[in-house]
Design a protein around this motif. Structure first.
Motif, short mmCIF file in Angstrom:
data_model
loop_
_atom_site.label_atom_id
_atom_site.label_comp_id
_atom_site.label_asym_id
_atom_site.label_seq_id
_atom_site.Cartn_x
_atom_site.Cartn_y
_atom_site.Cartn_z
N LEU A 1 98.37 23.06 37.16
CA LEU A 1 98.40 21.61 37.01
C LEU A 1 97.09 20.98 37.49
O LEU A 1 96.55 20.08 36.84
CB LEU A 1 99.59 21.00 37.77
N ARG A 2 96.58 21.45 38.64
CA ARG A 2 95.30 20.93 39.15
C ARG A 2 94.18 21.18 38.15
O ARG A 2 93.34 20.31 37.90
CB ARG A 2 94.96 21.58 40.50
N LYS A 3 94.17 22.38 37.56
CA LYS A 3 93.13 22.72 36.57
C LYS A 3 93.23 21.78 35.35
O LYS A 3 92.23 21.31 34.83
CB LYS A 3 93.27 24.17 36.11
N LEU A 4 94.47 21.53 34.91
CA LEU A 4 94.68 20.66 33.75
C LEU A 4 94.24 19.22 34.05
O LEU A 4 93.64 18.55 33.21
CB LEU A 4 96.16 20.67 33.32
N ILE A 5 94.53 18.76 35.28
CA ILE A 5 94.14 17.40 35.69
C ILE A 5 92.62 17.28 35.67
O ILE A 5 92.06 16.30 35.16
CB ILE A 5 94.71 17.06 37.10
N GLU A 6 91.93 18.30 36.21
CA GLU A 6 90.45 18.29 36.23
C GLU A 6 89.90 18.37 34.81
O GLU A 6 88.99 17.64 34.44
CB GLU A 6 89.92 19.46 37.06
N LYS A 7 90.48 19.25 34.00
CA LYS A 7 90.00 19.47 32.63
C LYS A 7 90.13 18.17 31.81
O LYS A 7 89.25 17.83 31.03
CB LYS A 7 90.82 20.59 31.99
N LYS A 8 91.25 17.47 32.00
CA LYS A 8 91.50 16.24 31.23
C LYS A 8 90.93 15.00 31.93
O LYS A 8 91.07 13.89 31.42
CB LYS A 8 93.00 16.08 30.99
#
Length: 197
Positions: free
Chosen positions: A183-190
């Motif tokens: 989820l953290r990776k997705l938040i950063e990516k988006k």
């Protein structure tokens, strides 16, 4: 000799769809304990759990008869998803029906901070954050999404999650850890901001 009890869930589903009534009875008997336990753990009321359990299998039977079931996973996961949706529907209806009366108390309830309307901007921001988080959760692998939903949306303990998903507590904890990392990776990516300003 080959026994009906040895058939897979999907074979029994096919037999039921082809007209064998005994097949659905066997499926219900096979999964009754797990589905009922799942429901009762969430609603925490035995009678309500019985009603939702019954509604779940009525919906399962209707969906099978109308051809709405596709073999894209485990039959039991599909049944649990139906019961989960019925639980949500029940609590939504209950929330809509619950009312508060000012006649039962000496205090003016409606002049209370508890019942005051929240700032519309705060509500819009909160709704947007909630919506963004739900969309991110949908992008997680099935096992990670399942543990997030059970832990944070249904309030289950890791012991309850491990029992319902047939894995060890350590595996359930591991799935949660990887879910949060992803989820953290997705938040950063988006490049999302999930905080109120």
């Amino acid at each position: 000799m080959f026994r009906t009890e040895d058939l897979s869930d999907n074979s029994l589903v096919k037999q039921f769809v082809d007209g064998d009534q005994a097949a659905i009875e066997l499926l219900i008997a096979r999964h009754k304990k797990r589905v009922f336990t799942y429901i009762v753990l969430i609603v925490k009321n035995h009678h309500l759990a019985e009603d939702i359990f019954q509604d779940t299998f009525i919906k399962v039977i209707r969906s099978l008869k109308s051809g709405k079931y596709t073999e894209n996973g485990k039959f039991i996961s599909w049944v649990l998803r139906i019961s989960h949706n019925l639980i949500i529907d029940h609590f939504r209806k209950e929330k809509l029906l619950s009312t508060t009366s000012n006649d039962d108390t000496n205090i003016d309830l409606f002049n209370s901070q508890k019942y005051s309307e929240e700032n519309i901007e705060d509500k819009l921001v909160y709704d947007q954050i909630t919506s963004d988080v739900r969309l991110l959760i949908e992008e997680l692998p099935d096992d990670q999404r399942e543990v997030i939903m059970m832990r944070h949306y249904q309030g289950l303990s890791f012991k309850e999650i491990s029992d319902l998903t047939d894995v060890s507590i350590n595996t359930a904890l591991g799935r949660m850890r990887y879910a949060l990392i992803n989820l953290r990776k997705l938040i950063e990516k988006k490049n999302l901001s999930l905080t109120k300003i």
